[in-house]
Enzyme design. Structure first.
Site, PDB file in Angstrom:
ATOM      1  N   ASP A 115      -7.027   3.752   9.575  1.00 61.50           N
ATOM      2  CA  ASP A 115      -8.397   3.647   9.068  1.00 61.50           C
ATOM      3  C   ASP A 115      -8.605   2.359   8.275  1.00 61.50           C
ATOM      4  OD1 ASP A 115      -9.471   5.914  10.153  1.00 61.50           O
ATOM      5  OD2 ASP A 115      -9.038   7.188   8.435  1.00 61.50           O
ATOM      6  N   GLU A 130     -12.256  12.615  13.364  1.00 66.58           N
ATOM      7  CA  GLU A 130     -11.571  12.886  12.100  1.00 66.58           C
ATOM      8  C   GLU A 130     -12.407  13.854  11.279  1.00 66.58           C
ATOM      9  OE1 GLU A 130      -8.685   9.132  10.856  1.00 66.58           O
ATOM     10  OE2 GLU A 130     -10.380   9.664   9.606  1.00 66.58           O
ATOM     11  N   HIS A 175       0.816  -1.208   0.000  1.00 66.52           N
ATOM     12  CA  HIS A 175       0.000   0.000   0.000  1.00 66.52           C
ATOM     13  C   HIS A 175       0.852   1.262   0.000  1.00 66.52           C
ATOM     14  CE1 HIS A 175      -4.392  -0.889   0.415  1.00 66.52           C
ATOM     15  NE2 HIS A 175      -3.870  -2.103   0.443  1.00 66.52           N
TER      16      HIS A 175
END
Length: 396
Positions: free
Chosen positions: A184, A294, A123
């Site tokens: 997340d 957030e 990622h």
């Protein structure tokens, strides 16, 4: 190692507010790169030219193995902008495989120009998990000791650097425990996020994931396997945490835990003025009122609140149906309160009181109650839905 001090937390509130605006539905890079400098290399695919440097790798005695052919996948990552083809991919079965390989490269000296990068779930965004004409270590094949959960006054879990956070969540929940701080997206490796920071909406309360680690096992740039903590080999410990892989490869981590809730009150609301949005965030952080805070910027989204209805219920359905989002720049506040079923009434009263102090657009308040696991794994669930609709193509 515990949560940041109150004074330190206050000093970092403003920085945190600015930073979290970029973190909603993101995939934080989870790969690490050892001693490579790719800044001057073109983003296009660069083929490997055979070198005698790699022939000696075949002489190493390993539990795992090297691949020299069909390794194009190791020249890709989530960002899909940089493509550096390695000379070889190591599939380690043990930490000693990683150690022996890096020792071998180190002994070859700088004239070999071999670089090494560790790759988890790829990622990374800018080739951090790639090694041009070097060696990519496929951390997914690492077979370390099983996770060990330790209960007690200071509970923790020992986990391999190749473990995914989602698997750590499921294992620790068997003991009624869970890590304090998350990313997340949980389908990332432990070693990868700890090499970056590991930030989500709990960071204002507990710090990023790197603030909640007691101990690490690291393979250094010389191939040494070193155990480190804030009291033992502290320079290495703090260098590796958030060090982007430049100080070593994390092969094991001792992660602090806390009692896990069963449910989450999940809330979203919109603002049309940034000052109101940021003031409310700072207010909630200063009160330490919610467990997750957030935010994100939304620009010119058609039918935004309609899309929310699949996961949330509007506080005022009629007003929500009349709200127009297209053509506007909006600021989304996302907050969550953890609770157990027997605490539901008290939680709802406290939540209502806190929401009454905020300045969001009233018609845009959406609420939901979900399980703790469903909340933490929400990005993966959204990803599955998008894939089913063709909204996300496959990535390595």
């Amino acid at each position: 190692m515990g949560s940041p001090s109150s004074a330190s937390r206050r000093q970092n509130n403003l920085l945190f507010l600015v930073f979290i605006m970029t973190l909603f539905f993101y995939s934080i890079p989870d790969k690490i790169n050892l001693c490579s400098d790719q800044s001057s290399v073109s983003p296009s695919v660069i083929p490997y030219k055979s070198s005698s440097n790699t022939s000696s790798l075949e002489t190493l005695k390993l539990d795992g193995c090297f691949s020299f052919d069909n390794i194009d996948h190791a020249a890709k990552d989530f960002g899909n902008m940089y493509h550096f083809l390695p000379a070889a991919v190591l599939h380690p079965k043990s930490v000693s495989d990683i150690s022996n390989t890096i020792k071998h490269v180190f002994k070859m000296g700088s004239t070999s120009q071999l670089t090494v990068a560790a790759r988890g779930h790829s990622h990374s965004l800018q080739g951090q998990a790639q090694a041009h004409q070097g060696i990519v270590i496929n951390m997914e094949s690492l077979q370390g000791p099983e996770m060990q959960v330790h209960t007690g006054e200071l509970p923790y879990v020992d986990a391999s650097g190749s473990e995914l956070w989602i698997d750590i969540l499921h294992e620790t929940l068997k003991y009624g425990l869970a890590p304090k701080s998350w990313t997340d997206y949980l389908h990332l490796t432990v070693g990868g996020t700890l090499s970056n920071a590991g930030i989500s909406g709990q960071a204002f309360k507990h710090g990023p994931q790197i603030n909640n680690i007691y101990q690490l096992e690291v393979v250094t740039g010389k191939g040494e396997v070193v155990t480190c903590s804030e009291n033992k080999n502290a320079d290495l410990f703090y260098g590796v945490l958030g060090g982007l892989g430049q100080f070593g490869i994390i092969t094991r981590a001792r992660i602090s835990l806390e009692p896990a809730p069963k449910m989450v009150k999940w809330i979203r609301a919109l603002y049309d003025e940034f000052s109101k949005f940021s003031n409310d965030q700072e207010h909630l952080i200063s009160k330490n009122s919610f467990d997750y805070i957030e935010g994100l910027v939304i620009i010119n989204r058609t039918g935004l609140l309609n899309n929310w209805r699949s996961s949330f219920n509007p506080k005022d359905p009629l007003q929500a149906s009349q709200f127009i989002s297209e053509g506007k720049t909006l600021y989304c506040l996302e907050i969550a309160k953890y609770f157990n079923p027997n605490e539901s009434d008290a939680m709802n009263q406290e939540t209502e009181s806190l929401l009454s102090e905020l300045s969001y657009i009233p018609s845009t308040l959406f609420l939901s109650e979900v399980s703790y696991v469903e909340f933490l794994d929400r990005v993966h669930l959204s990803e599955i839905k998008l894939r089913a609709k063709g909204g996300i193509t496959e990535h390595p």
